[in-house]
Scaffold this active site. Structure first.
Site, PDB file in Angstrom:
ATOM      1  N   LYS A   1      30.331  -1.978 -30.408  1.00  0.00           N
ATOM      2  CA  LYS A   1      31.735  -1.663 -30.708  1.00  0.00           C
ATOM      3  C   LYS A   1      31.858  -0.920 -32.035  1.00  0.00           C
ATOM      4  CE  LYS A   1      33.008  -5.990 -30.887  1.00  0.00           C
ATOM      5  NZ  LYS A   1      31.723  -6.652 -30.589  1.00  0.00           N
TER       6      LYS A   1
ATOM      7  N   ARG B   1      40.658 -10.722 -30.073  1.00  0.00           N
ATOM      8  CA  ARG B   1      39.504 -11.465 -29.591  1.00  0.00           C
ATOM      9  C   ARG B   1      39.922 -12.713 -28.840  1.00  0.00           C
ATOM     10  NH1 ARG B   1      35.570  -9.799 -33.468  1.00  0.00           N
ATOM     11  NH2 ARG B   1      33.532 -10.574 -32.909  1.00  0.00           N
TER      12      ARG B   1
ATOM     13  N   ARG C   1      19.362  -5.191 -36.197  1.00  0.00           N
ATOM     14  CA  ARG C   1      20.496  -4.572 -36.888  1.00  0.00           C
ATOM     15  C   ARG C   1      20.370  -4.755 -38.395  1.00  0.00           C
ATOM     16  NH1 ARG C   1      26.595  -5.811 -35.512  1.00  0.00           N
ATOM     17  NH2 ARG C   1      25.942  -7.969 -35.787  1.00  0.00           N
TER      18      ARG C   1
ATOM     19  N   ARG D   1      22.648  -9.373 -41.378  1.00  0.00           N
ATOM     20  CA  ARG D   1      23.859 -10.190 -41.550  1.00  0.00           C
ATOM     21  C   ARG D   1      23.545 -11.669 -41.366  1.00  0.00           C
ATOM     22  NH1 ARG D   1      28.532  -7.464 -37.989  1.00  0.00           N
ATOM     23  NH2 ARG D   1      28.726  -9.615 -37.260  1.00  0.00           N
TER      24      ARG D   1
ATOM     25  N   ARG E   1      27.809 -17.073 -30.846  1.00  0.00           N
ATOM     26  CA  ARG E   1      28.817 -15.998 -30.778  1.00  0.00           C
ATOM     27  C   ARG E   1      28.972 -15.501 -29.342  1.00  0.00           C
ATOM     28  NH1 ARG E   1      26.295 -12.165 -34.995  1.00  0.00           N
ATOM     29  NH2 ARG E   1      27.864 -10.657 -34.340  1.00  0.00           N
TER      30      ARG E   1
HETATM   31  P1  AP5 Z   1      27.086  -2.776 -33.437  1.00  0.00           P
HETATM   32  O1  AP5 Z   1      27.781  -1.475 -33.263  1.00  0.00           O
HETATM   33  O2  AP5 Z   1      26.905  -3.299 -34.817  1.00  0.00           O
HETATM   34  O3  AP5 Z   1      27.736  -3.873 -32.466  1.00  0.00           O
HETATM   35  P2  AP5 Z   1      29.150  -4.610 -32.515  1.00  0.00           P
HETATM   36  O4  AP5 Z   1      29.645  -4.652 -31.101  1.00  0.00           O
HETATM   37  O5  AP5 Z   1      30.028  -4.028 -33.549  1.00  0.00           O
HETATM   38  O6  AP5 Z   1      28.607  -6.052 -32.901  1.00  0.00           O
HETATM   39  P3  AP5 Z   1      29.130  -7.072 -34.024  1.00  0.00           P
HETATM   40  O7  AP5 Z   1      28.034  -8.082 -34.213  1.00  0.00           O
HETATM   41  O8  AP5 Z   1      29.627  -6.371 -35.211  1.00  0.00           O
HETATM   42  O9  AP5 Z   1      30.237  -7.727 -33.232  1.00  0.00           O
HETATM   43  P4  AP5 Z   1      30.878  -9.050 -33.472  1.00  0.00           P
HETATM   44  O10 AP5 Z   1      31.973  -8.888 -32.516  1.00  0.00           O
HETATM   45  O11 AP5 Z   1      30.048 -10.242 -33.256  1.00  0.00           O
HETATM   46  O12 AP5 Z   1      31.090  -9.071 -35.052  1.00  0.00           O
HETATM   47  P5  AP5 Z   1      32.356  -8.766 -35.975  1.00  0.00           P
HETATM   48  O13 AP5 Z   1      31.900  -8.162 -37.215  1.00  0.00           O
HETATM   49  O14 AP5 Z   1      33.421  -8.108 -35.181  1.00  0.00           O
HETATM   50  O15 AP5 Z   1      25.659  -2.675 -32.701  1.00  0.00           O
HETATM   51  C1  AP5 Z   1      24.738  -3.753 -32.751  1.00  0.00           C
HETATM   52  C2  AP5 Z   1      23.312  -3.209 -33.027  1.00  0.00           C
HETATM   53  O16 AP5 Z   1      22.870  -2.470 -31.915  1.00  0.00           O
HETATM   54  C3  AP5 Z   1      23.244  -2.255 -34.224  1.00  0.00           C
HETATM   55  O17 AP5 Z   1      22.016  -2.450 -34.876  1.00  0.00           O
HETATM   56  C4  AP5 Z   1      23.315  -0.856 -33.593  1.00  0.00           C
HETATM   57  O18 AP5 Z   1      22.666   0.124 -34.383  1.00  0.00           O
HETATM   58  C5  AP5 Z   1      22.619  -1.102 -32.257  1.00  0.00           C
HETATM   59  N1  AP5 Z   1      23.171  -0.298 -31.181  1.00  0.00           N
HETATM   60  C6  AP5 Z   1      24.484   0.025 -30.962  1.00  0.00           C
HETATM   61  N2  AP5 Z   1      24.626   0.744 -29.833  1.00  0.00           N
HETATM   62  C7  AP5 Z   1      23.364   0.873 -29.313  1.00  0.00           C
HETATM   63  C8  AP5 Z   1      22.846   1.499 -28.131  1.00  0.00           C
HETATM   64  N3  AP5 Z   1      23.663   2.133 -27.266  1.00  0.00           N
HETATM   65  N4  AP5 Z   1      21.504   1.411 -27.910  1.00  0.00           N
HETATM   66  C9  AP5 Z   1      20.688   0.762 -28.788  1.00  0.00           C
HETATM   67  N5  AP5 Z   1      21.125   0.145 -29.911  1.00  0.00           N
HETATM   68  C10 AP5 Z   1      22.440   0.202 -30.172  1.00  0.00           C
HETATM   69  O19 AP5 Z   1      32.830 -10.259 -36.260  1.00  0.00           O
HETATM   70  C11 AP5 Z   1      32.035 -11.140 -37.022  1.00  0.00           C
HETATM   71  C12 AP5 Z   1      32.720 -12.481 -37.110  1.00  0.00           C
HETATM   72  O20 AP5 Z   1      33.991 -12.328 -37.787  1.00  0.00           O
HETATM   73  C13 AP5 Z   1      33.076 -13.148 -35.787  1.00  0.00           C
HETATM   74  O21 AP5 Z   1      31.985 -13.867 -35.259  1.00  0.00           O
HETATM   75  C14 AP5 Z   1      34.252 -14.024 -36.215  1.00  0.00           C
HETATM   76  O22 AP5 Z   1      33.803 -15.182 -36.866  1.00  0.00           O
HETATM   77  C15 AP5 Z   1      34.976 -13.168 -37.222  1.00  0.00           C
HETATM   78  N6  AP5 Z   1      36.025 -12.346 -36.600  1.00  0.00           N
HETATM   79  C16 AP5 Z   1      36.067 -10.983 -36.541  1.00  0.00           C
HETATM   80  N7  AP5 Z   1      37.156 -10.567 -35.881  1.00  0.00           N
HETATM   81  C17 AP5 Z   1      37.827 -11.695 -35.504  1.00  0.00           C
HETATM   82  C18 AP5 Z   1      39.016 -11.929 -34.761  1.00  0.00           C
HETATM   83  N8  AP5 Z   1      39.738 -10.926 -34.246  1.00  0.00           N
HETATM   84  N9  AP5 Z   1      39.389 -13.221 -34.573  1.00  0.00           N
HETATM   85  C19 AP5 Z   1      38.686 -14.237 -35.070  1.00  0.00           C
HETATM   86  N10 AP5 Z   1      37.540 -14.086 -35.763  1.00  0.00           N
HETATM   87  C20 AP5 Z   1      37.114 -12.829 -35.977  1.00  0.00           C
HETATM   88 MG    MG Z   2      30.700  -4.716 -35.445  1.00  0.00          MG
END
Ligand code: AP5
Ligand code: MG
Length: 214
Positions: A13, A88, A127, A160, A171
């Site tokens: 994402k 979410r 990552r 991270r 997660r």
């Molecule tokens: P990446 O693009 O980093 O993936 P992502 O979908 O953004 O994954 P996140 O871990 O950031 O998602 P998340 O939803 O768990 O975390 P968030 O920060 O939102 O890609 C992942 C890896 O794969 C990278 O190394 C990339 O280079 C690689 N990659 C990407 N595309 C690829 C491809 N096509 N092929 C190969 N490799 C690829 O949230 C973190 C925490 O914050 C949550 O757990 C929660 O506690 C809190 N939080 C955030 N938002 C909310 C909310 N709305 N409500 C409640 N809690 C929240």
């Molecule tokens: Mg992300």
């Protein structure tokens, strides 16, 4: 242009949101990045968020919704935004729909980046995230030009805290319970599109652009 990125943790994402935001000149709004910058700054919100994030749990809806609605009322969001990691939960989606209805606005697309769980754990362990600007890399699939240094701002890259395999599993289960129902929610609204997130990241981006410009 107002877009929501849906998908499991690690689906890509953030990677895609950043590229879409750059191409179309709208802000990339990531609730995860906002929480992480609060953790780094030692704010009360950061302390609260960290206690949930480190467990792989969601930060409570009331805090998250208010923070996001404040962010999208800022001037730079007037022409649109790419939401990454919000909504979410169903209550978050309903709050967003209502806030936009009140302004006679709507989301154009909810893009589901579809990747099976098996592929996720592998991606997360490779990552690396920038401590400065939050840019995301992968040691194999999207490596920085210099090892462990951010291409964008020159700061250090780290694994991270919540990317440890056991937290990733948590997660993923939280995702299936609380976030996956949003796929039906946006399908019912008629704005859901799905892309195959297992392809190379440039091909995923090309599929998204083709869909947006069709
Ligand atoms: P990446 O693009 O980093 O993936 P992502 O979908 O953004 O994954 P996140 O871990 O950031 O998602 P998340 O939803 O768990 O975390 P968030 O920060 O939102 O890609 C992942 C890896 O794969 C990278 O190394 C990339 O280079 C690689 N990659 C990407 N595309 C690829 C491809 N096509 N092929 C190969 N490799 C690829 O949230 C973190 C925490 O914050 C949550 O757990 C929660 O506690 C809190 N939080 C955030 N938002 C909310 C909310 N709305 N409500 C409640 N809690 C929240
Ligand atoms: Mg992300």
């Amino acid at each position: 242009m107002k877009i929501i990125m849906l998908g499991a943790p690690g689906a890509g994402k953030g990677t895609q949101a950043k590229m879409i935001a750059e191409k179309y000149g709208v802000p990339h709004v990531s609730t995860g990045d906002i929480f992480r910058s609060n953790i780094k700054g030692g704010t009360e919100l950061g302390k609260l968020a960290k206690s949930y994030m480190d467990q792989g749990q969601l930060v409570p809806d009331d805090v998250t919704i208010q923070m996001l609605l404040d962010r999208i009322s800022q001037d730079d969001c007037a022409k649109g935004y790419i939401l990454d990691g919000f909504p979410r939960t169903i209550p978050q989606a309903e709050s967003l729909t209502k806030a936009l209805d009140d302004r006679r606005e709507m989301i154009d697309y909810a893009i589901d980046v579809d990747v099976p769980d098996e592929a996720i754990v592998n991606r997360m362990s490779g990552r690396r995230a920038c401590v400065g600007c939050g840019a995301t890399y992968h040691i194999v699939y999207n490596a920085p030009k210099t090892e462990n240094i951010c291409d964008v701002c020159g700061e250090k890259l780290i694994l991270r805290d919540d990317d440890k395999p056991e937290t990733v599993q948590k997660r993923l289960s939280v995702y299936h319970e609380q976030t996956q129902p949003l796929i039906d929610y946006y399908n019912n609204e008629g704005i859901l599109v799905s892309v195959d997130g297992t392809k190379d990241l440039k091909d995923v981006f090309a599929d998204i652009v083709a869909m947006l410009e069709a």
